[in-house]
Motif scaffolding. Structure first.
Motif, PDB file in Angstrom:
ATOM      1  N   GLN A  98       0.951  -1.331  -0.035  1.00  0.00           N
ATOM      2  CA  GLN A  98      -0.026  -0.083  -0.044  1.00  0.00           C
ATOM      3  C   GLN A  98       0.826   1.266  -0.074  1.00  0.00           C
ATOM      4  OE1 GLN A  98      -3.432  -0.019  -0.492  1.00  0.00           O
ATOM      5  NE2 GLN A  98      -2.956   2.455  -0.547  1.00  0.00           N
ATOM      6  N   VAL A 101       2.274   2.229  -3.270  1.00  0.00           N
ATOM      7  CA  VAL A 101       1.199   2.527  -4.057  1.00  0.00           C
ATOM      8  C   VAL A 101       1.097   4.080  -4.084  1.00  0.00           C
ATOM      9  CG1 VAL A 101      -1.208   2.670  -5.026  1.00  0.00           C
ATOM     10  CG2 VAL A 101      -0.038   0.462  -4.786  1.00  0.00           C
ATOM     11  N   ILE A 117      -7.279   9.779  -9.549  1.00  0.00           N
ATOM     12  CA  ILE A 117      -7.403   8.425  -9.429  1.00  0.00           C
ATOM     13  C   ILE A 117      -8.568   7.736  -9.420  1.00  0.00           C
ATOM     14  CG2 ILE A 117      -6.845   6.253  -7.644  1.00  0.00           C
ATOM     15  CD1 ILE A 117      -4.226   8.025  -8.738  1.00  0.00           C
ATOM     16  N   GLN A 120      -8.557   1.841  -7.644  1.00  0.00           N
ATOM     17  CA  GLN A 120      -7.561   0.817  -7.042  1.00  0.00           C
ATOM     18  C   GLN A 120      -8.096  -0.579  -6.717  1.00  0.00           C
ATOM     19  OE1 GLN A 120      -5.210   2.839  -3.943  1.00  0.00           O
ATOM     20  NE2 GLN A 120      -4.967   0.789  -2.928  1.00  0.00           N
ATOM     21  N   ILE A 131      -1.464  -4.364  -6.516  1.00  0.00           N
ATOM     22  CA  ILE A 131      -2.441  -3.454  -6.564  1.00  0.00           C
ATOM     23  C   ILE A 131      -2.362  -2.980  -7.860  1.00  0.00           C
ATOM     24  CG2 ILE A 131      -3.342  -1.252  -5.662  1.00  0.00           C
ATOM     25  CD1 ILE A 131      -2.153  -1.912  -2.853  1.00  0.00           C
ATOM     26  N   LEU A 133      -3.768   0.381 -10.525  1.00  0.00           N
ATOM     27  CA  LEU A 133      -4.283   1.769 -10.089  1.00  0.00           C
ATOM     28  C   LEU A 133      -4.569   2.062 -11.546  1.00  0.00           C
ATOM     29  CD1 LEU A 133      -4.306   3.867  -7.541  1.00  0.00           C
ATOM     30  CD2 LEU A 133      -1.962   4.477  -8.895  1.00  0.00           C
ATOM     31  N   TYR A 135      -5.867   5.742 -13.530  1.00  0.00           N
ATOM     32  CA  TYR A 135      -5.848   7.063 -13.119  1.00  0.00           C
ATOM     33  C   TYR A 135      -5.930   7.744 -14.594  1.00  0.00           C
ATOM     34  CZ  TYR A 135      -0.804   6.449 -14.492  1.00  0.00           C
ATOM     35  OH  TYR A 135       0.159   5.822 -14.895  1.00  0.00           O
TER      36      TYR A 135
END
Length: 194
Positions: A98, A101, A117, A120, A131, A133, A135
């Motif tokens: 985490q 990220v 963002i 996630q 993870i 992501l 965006y």
């Protein structure tokens, strides 16, 4: 012996078959649900000293002593550019997925102050927890959509964890790129050791 009419016998068979089907359906509904065990996912370890690329069918092996750090390239799909990046760094023991990220997002905001963002989500990368992501941001006057998938992966020798990230950026206005993110995820799902 009294024989019933032919049509009555057909009707009796149909009624019996329907009753049996209802009984089987009720038994299936009453039975506990079957537990489907997921297929085990093979965890792939990084081999930092082994760096190879296959480009346009040509296999390029990096000389001994050169370790992969960053790959930034532009691919082309139907005449439209697609940015593809892969990055690797040593990951200190205190670095969590985490937090990695969060650092990635901080770096994005330095380069693209208007970054938003979108999503996630948890996933796997080379069998390790990762993870993903999504965006969006503006480059010049055009919108861009980025997807980055990051993981903390152990090296094959077990000495040091590595932060490993693979990302892509597209212009979502091009209909020809509509399937790219699906293809990108499928490509990540297919990562395997050689």
């Amino acid at each position: 012996m009294v024989r019933t009419c032919f049509y009555d016998r057909i009707s009796e068979k149909r009624i019996a078959a329907e009753a049996l089907a209802r009984q089987k359906l009720q038994e299936a509904l009453d039975a506990p649900p079957a537990v489907i065990e997921p297929e085990p996912v093979a965890v792939v370890s990084l081999q930092p000293a082994r760096n190879e690329l296959t480009v346009a069918g040509l296999h390029l092996v990096m000389p001994q002593g050169f370790n992969f750090r960053d790959i930034d390239t532009t691919l082309e799909k139907h005449g439209h550019p697609v940015t593809f990046c892969a990055k690797r760094r040593p990951a200190p023991d205190e670095l969590t997925l985490q937090r990695s990220v969060e650092l990635y997002v901080e770096n994005l905001r330095k380069n693209y102050p208007d970054v938003t963002i979108v999503r996630q989500s948890d996933r796997l990368l080379a069998g390790s927890p990762a993870i993903a992501l999504d965006y969006i941001f503006t480059a010049g006057q055009e919108r861009r959509h980025g997807r980055a998938t990051s993981a903390l992966i152990n090296a094959v020798d077990g000495d040091e964890r590595q932060w490993f990230s693979i990302s892509t950026i597209i212009n979502p206005a091009h209909a020809e790129l509509a399937d790219w993110l699906i293809e990108f995820d499928a490509m990540l799902d297919a990562i395997a050791a050689n």
